[in-house]
Design an enzyme around this catalytic site. Sequence first.
Site, short mmCIF file in Angstrom:
data_model
loop_
_atom_site.label_atom_id
_atom_site.label_comp_id
_atom_site.label_asym_id
_atom_site.label_seq_id
_atom_site.Cartn_x
_atom_site.Cartn_y
_atom_site.Cartn_z
N ASP A 36 -19.54 -55.10 27.09
CA ASP A 36 -20.77 -54.82 26.35
C ASP A 36 -21.70 -56.03 26.32
O ASP A 36 -21.32 -57.15 26.68
CB ASP A 36 -20.43 -54.38 24.93
CG ASP A 36 -20.00 -52.93 24.86
OD1 ASP A 36 -20.16 -52.21 25.85
OD2 ASP A 36 -19.48 -52.52 23.79
N LYS A 58 -25.72 -52.03 25.56
CA LYS A 58 -26.66 -51.13 24.88
C LYS A 58 -27.68 -51.95 24.11
O LYS A 58 -27.35 -52.90 23.41
CB LYS A 58 -25.92 -50.21 23.91
CG LYS A 58 -24.91 -49.29 24.56
CD LYS A 58 -24.24 -48.40 23.52
CE LYS A 58 -23.22 -47.46 24.16
NZ LYS A 58 -22.05 -48.19 24.67
N MET A 170 -26.93 -54.42 11.93
CA MET A 170 -28.04 -53.69 12.57
C MET A 170 -29.11 -53.27 11.56
O MET A 170 -29.66 -52.18 11.62
CB MET A 170 -27.50 -52.45 13.32
CG MET A 170 -26.47 -52.80 14.37
SD MET A 170 -25.59 -51.35 15.04
CE MET A 170 -24.48 -50.95 13.67
#
Length: 258
Positions: A36, A58, A170
Amino acid sequence: MHIGKVYIVGAGPGDPELITVKGKRAIQEADIIFYDRLINEQLLAFAKPETELVFCGKKPNHHAIRQETINHLLVKHALKGKVVTRLKGGDPFVYGRGGEEAEYLSSNQIPLEIIPGITAGIAAPAYAGIPVTHRDYGSSFAVITGHQGSIKDFQWESLAKGIDTLVIYMGMKNLLYICRQLIKHGKNPNTSVAIIHWGTTENQRAVTGTLDTIAQKASRNNIKNPSIIVIGDVVKLSKEIGWFYPQVENVNEIRFVR
């Protein structure tokens, strides 16, 4: 037909030395590694020279490979008899979609092993001198996501009044909304807040303030994702036990913006 095995591995929060011994072994044994965006790519040096490396990173509104495709590829390569390592930032079961991948592998009868990692929600505050629990400042903490789709359903009063420390992943895009909701539902506007950007890495920066001031400070200092937000009295300890100040020649010029 020989079936391989999939390791779902937590790579830790960014400092490459925080990989677990077991996680390092899974990298070393892999025939193919799906990794990732937020892993430290120094960890890939532990792989065999012939190991295939596949980037699956991502970003908001952009995925190098869609999640459904990743699931399919993990199964496909395991069915070829390969040792597959799925390398994820932090811990694979903390906002890492590791649970979804494990479900898919299990439903396809693929042998798998989960190797936990150190999650950023604990490690980043620790590197900033903030313990998420402390007998004098907070005995409970909650880990939540700041994604727009999730925060609409939060029990804000419970978060504001029932939890000593909130650790938010986030959440930068919705920082002002989160602060306003907590104040609206009873949390003191003067509650201490810290934001740790790129925690545990050489690029770590942090901003401290209160629920009333942190959004403005973050904007003024251009603090964006990836960042961990910590809300609670434990943040006050950063002044006393902060210890990790990367790229700072003079310790008096610490990378905390007050």
